[in-house]
Design a protein around this motif. Sequence first.
Motif, PDB file in Angstrom:
ATOM      1  N   TYR A 240     -53.526 -49.672  91.826  1.00  0.00           N
ATOM      2  CA  TYR A 240     -52.841 -48.568  92.371  1.00  0.00           C
ATOM      3  C   TYR A 240     -51.585 -47.961  91.927  1.00  0.00           C
ATOM      4  O   TYR A 240     -51.207 -46.867  91.654  1.00  0.00           O
ATOM      5  CB  TYR A 240     -52.981 -49.094  93.808  1.00  0.00           C
ATOM      6  CG  TYR A 240     -52.487 -47.970  94.670  1.00  0.00           C
ATOM      7  CD1 TYR A 240     -53.128 -47.045  95.437  1.00  0.00           C
ATOM      8  CD2 TYR A 240     -50.817 -47.729  94.817  1.00  0.00           C
ATOM      9  CE1 TYR A 240     -52.618 -46.084  96.107  1.00  0.00           C
ATOM     10  CE2 TYR A 240     -50.592 -46.596  95.647  1.00  0.00           C
ATOM     11  CZ  TYR A 240     -51.381 -45.961  96.419  1.00  0.00           C
ATOM     12  OH  TYR A 240     -50.675 -44.826  97.256  1.00  0.00           O
ATOM     13  N   SER A 241     -50.789 -48.923  91.535  1.00  0.00           N
ATOM     14  CA  SER A 241     -49.390 -48.715  91.244  1.00  0.00           C
ATOM     15  C   SER A 241     -49.509 -47.855  89.832  1.00  0.00           C
ATOM     16  O   SER A 241     -48.840 -46.801  89.565  1.00  0.00           O
ATOM     17  CB  SER A 241     -49.032 -50.131  91.021  1.00  0.00           C
ATOM     18  OG  SER A 241     -47.549 -49.768  90.152  1.00  0.00           O
ATOM     19  N   ARG A 242     -50.559 -48.185  89.082  1.00  0.00           N
ATOM     20  CA  ARG A 242     -50.864 -47.500  87.738  1.00  0.00           C
ATOM     21  C   ARG A 242     -51.247 -45.988  87.828  1.00  0.00           C
ATOM     22  O   ARG A 242     -50.763 -44.945  87.332  1.00  0.00           O
ATOM     23  CB  ARG A 242     -51.770 -48.093  86.983  1.00  0.00           C
ATOM     24  CG  ARG A 242     -51.483 -47.860  85.289  1.00  0.00           C
ATOM     25  CD  ARG A 242     -51.934 -48.877  84.567  1.00  0.00           C
ATOM     26  NE  ARG A 242     -53.075 -48.284  83.817  1.00  0.00           N
ATOM     27  CZ  ARG A 242     -54.066 -49.027  83.229  1.00  0.00           C
ATOM     28  NH1 ARG A 242     -54.070 -50.448  83.560  1.00  0.00           N
ATOM     29  NH2 ARG A 242     -54.991 -48.495  82.876  1.00  0.00           N
ATOM     30  N   PHE A 243     -51.994 -45.581  88.806  1.00  0.00           N
ATOM     31  CA  PHE A 243     -52.557 -44.345  88.700  1.00  0.00           C
ATOM     32  C   PHE A 243     -51.787 -43.569  90.164  1.00  0.00           C
ATOM     33  O   PHE A 243     -51.739 -42.240  89.909  1.00  0.00           O
ATOM     34  CB  PHE A 243     -54.129 -44.467  89.323  1.00  0.00           C
ATOM     35  CG  PHE A 243     -54.725 -44.790  87.988  1.00  0.00           C
ATOM     36  CD1 PHE A 243     -55.148 -43.966  87.079  1.00  0.00           C
ATOM     37  CD2 PHE A 243     -55.295 -46.085  88.094  1.00  0.00           C
ATOM     38  CE1 PHE A 243     -55.836 -44.260  85.906  1.00  0.00           C
ATOM     39  CE2 PHE A 243     -56.090 -46.525  86.792  1.00  0.00           C
ATOM     40  CZ  PHE A 243     -56.244 -45.565  85.714  1.00  0.00           C
ATOM     41  N   PHE A 244     -51.418 -43.983  91.114  1.00  0.00           N
ATOM     42  CA  PHE A 244     -50.723 -43.550  92.181  1.00  0.00           C
ATOM     43  C   PHE A 244     -49.418 -43.852  92.408  1.00  0.00           C
ATOM     44  O   PHE A 244     -48.675 -43.219  93.395  1.00  0.00           O
ATOM     45  CB  PHE A 244     -51.706 -43.964  93.575  1.00  0.00           C
ATOM     46  CG  PHE A 244     -53.013 -43.431  93.163  1.00  0.00           C
ATOM     47  CD1 PHE A 244     -53.580 -42.165  93.211  1.00  0.00           C
ATOM     48  CD2 PHE A 244     -53.961 -44.510  92.797  1.00  0.00           C
ATOM     49  CE1 PHE A 244     -54.961 -41.947  92.991  1.00  0.00           C
ATOM     50  CE2 PHE A 244     -55.351 -44.342  92.616  1.00  0.00           C
ATOM     51  CZ  PHE A 244     -55.928 -42.888  92.801  1.00  0.00           C
ATOM     52  N   GLY A 245     -48.809 -44.758  91.730  1.00  0.00           N
ATOM     53  CA  GLY A 245     -47.365 -45.121  92.098  1.00  0.00           C
ATOM     54  C   GLY A 245     -46.502 -44.127  91.190  1.00  0.00           C
ATOM     55  O   GLY A 245     -47.070 -43.584  90.264  1.00  0.00           O
ATOM     56  N   LEU A 246     -45.022 -44.157  91.465  1.00  0.00           N
ATOM     57  CA  LEU A 246     -44.261 -43.208  90.789  1.00  0.00           C
ATOM     58  C   LEU A 246     -43.409 -44.009  90.000  1.00  0.00           C
ATOM     59  O   LEU A 246     -42.771 -45.065  90.504  1.00  0.00           O
ATOM     60  CB  LEU A 246     -43.629 -42.370  91.847  1.00  0.00           C
ATOM     61  CG  LEU A 246     -43.279 -41.018  91.331  1.00  0.00           C
ATOM     62  CD1 LEU A 246     -44.314 -40.290  90.768  1.00  0.00           C
ATOM     63  CD2 LEU A 246     -42.710 -40.222  92.850  1.00  0.00           C
ATOM     64  N   GLY A 269     -42.379 -51.572  93.716  1.00  0.00           N
ATOM     65  CA  GLY A 269     -43.332 -51.807  92.520  1.00  0.00           C
ATOM     66  C   GLY A 269     -44.857 -51.713  92.781  1.00  0.00           C
ATOM     67  O   GLY A 269     -45.408 -51.627  91.751  1.00  0.00           O
ATOM     68  N   VAL A 270     -45.172 -50.997  94.031  1.00  0.00           N
ATOM     69  CA  VAL A 270     -46.543 -50.542  94.396  1.00  0.00           C
ATOM     70  C   VAL A 270     -46.319 -49.068  94.189  1.00  0.00           C
ATOM     71  O   VAL A 270     -46.645 -48.281  93.323  1.00  0.00           O
ATOM     72  CB  VAL A 270     -46.850 -51.311  95.626  1.00  0.00           C
ATOM     73  CG1 VAL A 270     -48.274 -50.735  95.807  1.00  0.00           C
ATOM     74  CG2 VAL A 270     -46.945 -52.628  95.652  1.00  0.00           C
ATOM     75  N   GLU A 271     -45.794 -48.362  95.161  1.00  0.00           N
ATOM     76  CA  GLU A 271     -45.536 -46.952  95.410  1.00  0.00           C
ATOM     77  C   GLU A 271     -44.588 -46.443  94.576  1.00  0.00           C
ATOM     78  O   GLU A 271     -44.505 -45.270  94.322  1.00  0.00           O
ATOM     79  CB  GLU A 271     -45.965 -46.398  96.822  1.00  0.00           C
ATOM     80  CG  GLU A 271     -45.034 -46.843  97.823  1.00  0.00           C
ATOM     81  CD  GLU A 271     -45.267 -47.971  98.735  1.00  0.00           C
ATOM     82  OE1 GLU A 271     -46.349 -48.531  98.390  1.00  0.00           O
ATOM     83  OE2 GLU A 271     -44.704 -48.227  99.590  1.00  0.00           O
ATOM     84  N   LEU A 272     -43.717 -47.353  94.568  1.00  0.00           N
ATOM     85  CA  LEU A 272     -42.339 -46.499  94.017  1.00  0.00           C
ATOM     86  C   LEU A 272     -41.827 -47.927  93.133  1.00  0.00           C
ATOM     87  O   LEU A 272     -41.806 -49.033  93.630  1.00  0.00           O
ATOM     88  CB  LEU A 272     -41.262 -46.409  94.942  1.00  0.00           C
ATOM     89  CG  LEU A 272     -41.156 -44.984  95.855  1.00  0.00           C
ATOM     90  CD1 LEU A 272     -40.032 -45.026  96.815  1.00  0.00           C
ATOM     91  CD2 LEU A 272     -41.331 -43.859  95.124  1.00  0.00           C
ATOM     92  N   SER A 273     -41.458 -47.550  91.864  1.00  0.00           N
ATOM     93  CA  SER A 273     -40.975 -48.368  90.955  1.00  0.00           C
ATOM     94  C   SER A 273     -39.445 -48.834  91.430  1.00  0.00           C
ATOM     95  O   SER A 273     -38.789 -47.908  92.153  1.00  0.00           O
ATOM     96  CB  SER A 273     -41.069 -47.984  89.483  1.00  0.00           C
ATOM     97  OG  SER A 273     -39.816 -47.114  89.323  1.00  0.00           O
ATOM     98  N   PRO A 274     -38.846 -49.930  91.494  1.00  0.00           N
ATOM     99  CA  PRO A 274     -37.688 -50.239  91.698  1.00  0.00           C
ATOM    100  C   PRO A 274     -36.418 -49.221  91.266  1.00  0.00           C
ATOM    101  O   PRO A 274     -35.540 -48.899  91.793  1.00  0.00           O
ATOM    102  CB  PRO A 274     -37.297 -51.739  91.355  1.00  0.00           C
ATOM    103  CG  PRO A 274     -38.750 -52.340  90.802  1.00  0.00           C
ATOM    104  CD  PRO A 274     -39.437 -51.317  90.681  1.00  0.00           C
ATOM    105  N   GLU A 275     -36.828 -48.884  90.028  1.00  0.00           N
ATOM    106  CA  GLU A 275     -35.796 -48.023  89.443  1.00  0.00           C
ATOM    107  C   GLU A 275     -35.918 -46.578  90.286  1.00  0.00           C
ATOM    108  O   GLU A 275     -34.581 -46.007  90.429  1.00  0.00           O
ATOM    109  CB  GLU A 275     -36.006 -47.557  87.979  1.00  0.00           C
ATOM    110  CG  GLU A 275     -36.028 -48.505  86.997  1.00  0.00           C
ATOM    111  CD  GLU A 275     -37.160 -49.512  87.160  1.00  0.00           C
ATOM    112  OE1 GLU A 275     -38.388 -48.899  87.369  1.00  0.00           O
ATOM    113  OE2 GLU A 275     -37.058 -50.942  87.173  1.00  0.00           O
TER     114      GLU A 275
END
Lengths: 305, 185
Positions: A240-246, A269-275
């Motif tokens: 999910y994170s790879r295709f739909f996360g930012l 780390g799922v829908e939004l990376s910590p950065e």
Amino acid sequence: MGLKSKDLLTIEELTVEEISLVLDTADSMKEISTRDIKKVPTLRGKTVINLFYEPSTRTRTSFEIAGKRLSADVVNISTSTSSVVKGETLKDTGKNLQAMNPDLVVIRHPAPGAPKILADNLSSSIINAGDGAHEHPTQALLDIFTIRERKGHLDRLEVAIIGDIRHSRVARSNIYALSKTGAKVRVFGPHTMIPPFIERMGVTVCATLEEAIKDVDVIMMLRIQLERQGDFLFPTLREYSRFFGLDLEKLKMARPDVMIMHPGPINRGVELSPEIADSPYTLILDQVTNGVAVRMALLYLLIGK
Amino acid sequence: MKQTGYKVIMDREDIDRILTRIAHEIVERNRDCEELYLIGIRKRGVTLAQRISEKIKGIKGGEIPIGALDITLYRDDLSEIDAQPVIKKTEIPFSVKGKKIILIDDVLYTGRTIRAALDGIIDLGRPQFIQLAILLDRGHRELPIRADYIGKNIPTSRKELVEVKLMEDDGTEEVILIEEGIDGP
């Protein structure tokens, strides 16, 4: 000038003029939260009950602070420690609360339509703080308030909503709010999370992340509801994170001045990376600050007279 | 509502002369004008505050900062009026703590607006003092409040209506007295 209904149940039934009135009033309320003494006497002697059948930090605290800054008495009921666990029905709980003469009841409930049942049975004002997968009107109002504050207007803006559109009351309320105020909405997410016929709400369904975020003014990321993982709507969180996360790399496909919003709580780390979550692109904490002002406005407009 | 006519009780020149006099009186009573700040009550009080600030600048030199106060949240009659008032912004870009504040409004009538404004200002901090400047006083006080600077005293009946129109807010400049207007409180 005021709101037509005694309740705020959905964005769907609000007019554009009512939405503008809420936003303008919230704009004036914001200053109160920046004072040394963050309190005005407007709702002195009014009682607000927070009735939450689902967990919440942000929304419940936000309503409580909004009520207290206007000098209302705020009572919180969390259902896990109330008679609800003994099997009392919503209608009975409502009627018993009514017997204590509150002016307004804020309700969050897992069943769509629950606030409507209370509104029909109680003479107090009701605010829907989220009912199942139906609507979360105060979240949408604070979201468009935050956008308007930054961009100065809402009409003609392009907004992408990304994630679990199907289960999201935030998405539904925002689609209504943005469309009514003249913004254009695109949605993107796993096929299993895009409800059929969503186009009828006036939105465009995107096939790729690039298509979704290219040239938009605002990206609204939705929380993946990990508690619904049993539904098998996507294979793994990593996928999910790879295709739909930012993350920062994918964000390069968007405009450099894009605003990123999220209703919270974030799954880092799922829908939004910590950065991204900690970057200046995100307005997540502005949303929380504005939530208090928007709820103060609603309390004033519903029970201020 | 019955309206039998109105008369102009102040024109553009009258208003300008009065504001000039009030500006001089403010300077006279607060000689050095240090720590002096003007707060106008929305919305016409703000316009008057801007003009008085300009005039003081012409007399003494130096900027006199102004703020805008919306008193809606402090009104005592919210439950009694039919139409819910729209809340405008309170914008006071300075701390009122220890300051000399001149509060400015167009008409002094029952005194309830001023009571609300005093509460509103004091909620922001403790000023050294607050003085009140008013374009016109029409009497009929319901609270023990008086103005320090009065443009003009105009005896009225409660049934009459006084309307102040300023160029910036209304596109025309005059004060009119409407006879037998809407019934007073």
